[in-house]
Scaffold this motif. Structure first.
Motif, mmCIF file in Angstrom:
data_model
loop_
_atom_site.group_PDB
_atom_site.id
_atom_site.type_symbol
_atom_site.label_atom_id
_atom_site.label_comp_id
_atom_site.label_asym_id
_atom_site.label_seq_id
_atom_site.Cartn_x
_atom_site.Cartn_y
_atom_site.Cartn_z
ATOM 1 N N LYS A 101 0.744 -1.099 0.048
ATOM 2 C CA LYS A 101 -0.095 -0.120 -0.006
ATOM 3 C C LYS A 101 0.708 1.305 0.056
ATOM 4 O O LYS A 101 1.335 1.656 1.140
ATOM 5 C CB LYS A 101 -0.635 -0.018 0.972
ATOM 6 N N GLY A 129 -7.392 -4.281 1.817
ATOM 7 C CA GLY A 129 -8.798 -4.082 3.019
ATOM 8 C C GLY A 129 -8.225 -3.910 4.072
ATOM 9 O O GLY A 129 -6.952 -3.442 4.500
ATOM 10 N N THR A 131 -6.681 -5.327 7.433
ATOM 11 C CA THR A 131 -6.279 -6.503 6.954
ATOM 12 C C THR A 131 -4.874 -6.533 8.139
ATOM 13 O O THR A 131 -3.490 -6.576 7.548
ATOM 14 C CB THR A 131 -5.632 -7.033 6.150
ATOM 15 N N LYS A 184 -5.079 5.392 2.999
ATOM 16 C CA LYS A 184 -5.499 5.343 4.626
ATOM 17 C C LYS A 184 -3.563 5.518 5.504
ATOM 18 O O LYS A 184 -4.413 5.815 7.106
ATOM 19 C CB LYS A 184 -6.566 4.029 4.597
ATOM 20 N N ASP A 237 -10.398 -0.113 5.352
ATOM 21 C CA ASP A 237 -9.209 -0.251 6.061
ATOM 22 C C ASP A 237 -9.179 1.292 6.949
ATOM 23 O O ASP A 237 -7.527 0.895 8.013
ATOM 24 C CB ASP A 237 -8.645 -0.189 4.961
ATOM 25 N N SER A 247 -1.954 -0.844 14.395
ATOM 26 C CA SER A 247 -1.632 -0.101 13.331
ATOM 27 C C SER A 247 0.283 0.583 13.317
ATOM 28 O O SER A 247 0.409 1.406 14.513
ATOM 29 C CB SER A 247 -2.048 0.812 12.663
ATOM 30 N N ARG A 248 1.595 0.304 12.157
ATOM 31 C CA ARG A 248 2.254 1.009 12.176
ATOM 32 C C ARG A 248 2.546 2.166 12.403
ATOM 33 O O ARG A 248 2.592 3.840 12.676
ATOM 34 C CB ARG A 248 3.485 0.288 11.941
ATOM 35 N N ASN A 249 1.197 2.582 11.042
ATOM 36 C CA ASN A 249 1.149 4.135 10.549
ATOM 37 C C ASN A 249 0.343 4.798 11.811
ATOM 38 O O ASN A 249 1.031 6.206 12.333
ATOM 39 C CB ASN A 249 0.117 4.611 9.892
HETATM 40 O O1 LIG Z 1 0.071 -1.122 10.740
HETATM 41 P P1 LIG Z 1 -0.327 -0.467 9.425
HETATM 42 O O2 LIG Z 1 -0.337 0.774 9.825
HETATM 43 O O3 LIG Z 1 0.493 -0.449 8.402
HETATM 44 O O4 LIG Z 1 -1.378 -1.223 8.746
HETATM 45 C C1 LIG Z 1 -1.721 -2.663 8.197
HETATM 46 C C2 LIG Z 1 -2.752 -2.948 7.105
HETATM 47 O O5 LIG Z 1 -2.054 -1.857 5.846
HETATM 48 C C3 LIG Z 1 -4.242 -2.517 8.375
HETATM 49 O O6 LIG Z 1 -5.128 -2.714 6.909
#
Ligand SMILES: O=P(O)(O)OC[C@H](O)CO
Ligand SMILES: NC(=O)c1ccc[n+]([C@@H]2O[C@H](COP(=O)([O-])OP(=O)(O)OC[C@H]3O[C@@H](n4cnc5c(N)ncnc54)[C@H](O)[C@@H]3O)[C@@H](O)[C@H]2O)c1
Length: 325
Positions: A101, A129, A131, A184, A237, A247-249
């Motif tokens: 992504k 999605g 996930t 996102k 998402d 979520s890492r972000n």
């Molecule tokens: O941990 P993130 O922020 O990279 O999010 C993980 C996935 O994209 C969630 O759908």
């Protein structure tokens, strides 16, 4: 259909587990030798997905040539490294299912666009999605968008990858599916900032809604369909990633909201927070198509070191206007 997976991070490993359902053989390419050893000897990816037992039907390798007997490849290399890895993959017409992504710095290309440029004979699909990898790898119920213009291939991929606990929803809107996932990540950083700075749940809900508005404006300008952006790969998402420190972000945003520097938060990490790389590219891409993205601009300012208070005050001082614009 024998599946190969390119990328041995958390998500590549979880998707290998999905594809290995019923002990179907899967080849997982990882660039790190410790990942290959861990998967092959202990059936665990202790570097990127620790604590989740993996199917013994997954064989890991660090040699791209070992993917030669695979009929389709799931491409799960982070967006900024995708070009380098796909350039080393021999040319061919096997389907490439893009699962990362992000938007490529320098070219402003979405991951499927990079794949099409480098492998023009390979049909592309996008799987995206809400996930979290560790949930998928443990078999918890999950639903994704599977986008591909070729309906027969879309159905074949859905048959091969889908199950009661990994539900695929088909779409022909490849651009829309990948734009939701890329944007996102940036909006999740913003929601983390709201949390870290203690701005409250009203502010977070407002940010999700206004963030979704800017995701939709940008997505439509880049050829995506509004209904895709309102689906699993977009709104779905966005809701997941904007509401959890898994979520890492989002977690990166929490740190920024607490006043820590992006350089400090991003130093020495092995895992990716794609939104940090995507934000400045997205800002440029949005300006190029004349789309206003104030939340994205705010995230860029924070990543560049502007103090949280200054950024928040600037957002709150924006003129009030009609919601639908
Ligand atoms: O941990 P993130 O922020 O990279 O999010 C993980 C996935 O994209 C969630 O759908
Ligand atoms: N983790 C999730 O829950 C999840 C879920 C859906 C989508 N994604 C997306 O999947 C993609 C991969 O994320 P992840 O969570 O699997 O990664 P990760 O954070 O678990 O691991 C980092 C990955 O980056 C790779 N990498 C680091 N430097 C590299 C280089 N120079 N060249 C090539 N690869 C390099 C590593 O080999 C490793 O595979 C990202 O785009 C992410 O947004 C992740």
């Amino acid at each position: 259909m024998k599946i190969g997976v390119l990328g041995g991070g958390a998500w590549g490993t979880a998707l290998a587990q999905v594809a290995a359902r019923g002990d179907q053989p899967v080849t997982l390419w990882a660039r790190e030798d410790d990942v290959v050893t861990s998967v092959n000897t202990r059936h665990e990816n202790s570097s990127f997905l620790p604590g989740v037992p993996l199917s013994p039907a997954i064989r890991a390798t660090s040699d791209l040539a070992d993917l030669s007997d695979c009929d389709a490849l799931l491409v799960v290399v982070p967006a900024q490294f995708l070009r380098a890895v796909l350039s080393q993959l021999p040319a061919g017409n096997r389907p490439l299912v893009l699962c990362a992504k992000g938007i490529e710095a320098g070219t402003q290309k979405l991951v499927a666009e990079v794949a099409r440029e480098l492998h023009p004979d390979a049909p592309v699909a996008v799987l995206s999605g809400p996930t979290f990898a560790h949930e998928v790898a443990k078999g918890l119920p999950t639903a994704v968008t599977l986008a591909c213009e070729d309906e027969a291939l879309r159905d074949a991929l859905a048959d091969r990858l889908g199950s009661a606990t990994f539900r695929t929803y088909g779409s022909s809107d490849v651009a829309g599916a990948e734009i939701g996932g890329a944007v996102k990540n940036v909006l999740a950083i913003a929601c983390g900032v709201v949390e870290g700075a203690g701005l409250g749940l009203n502010a977070r809900a407002a940010l999700i809604a206004r963030g979704f508005a800017e995701m939709t404006r940008f997505g439509v300008a880049r050829g995506g369909r509004p209904e895709t952006l309102a689906g699993l790969s977009g709104l779905g998402d966005l809701v997941l990633t904007c509401s959890s420190t898994n979520s890492r972000n989002f977690s990166l945003g929490v740190g920024l909201g607490q006043g820590k520097a992006a350089s400090e938060l991003l130093a020495d990490r092995r895992t990716v927070a794609e939104g940090a790389a995507t934000a400045p590219v997205l800002r440029e891409a949005a300006r190029a198509v004349g789309v206003e993205m104030p939340v994205t601009e705010a995230v860029c300012a924070l990543l560049d070191g502007t103090p949280v208070r200054t950024v928040v005050d600037a957002l709150l001082a924006r003129p009030m206007r009609e919601e639908a614009r």
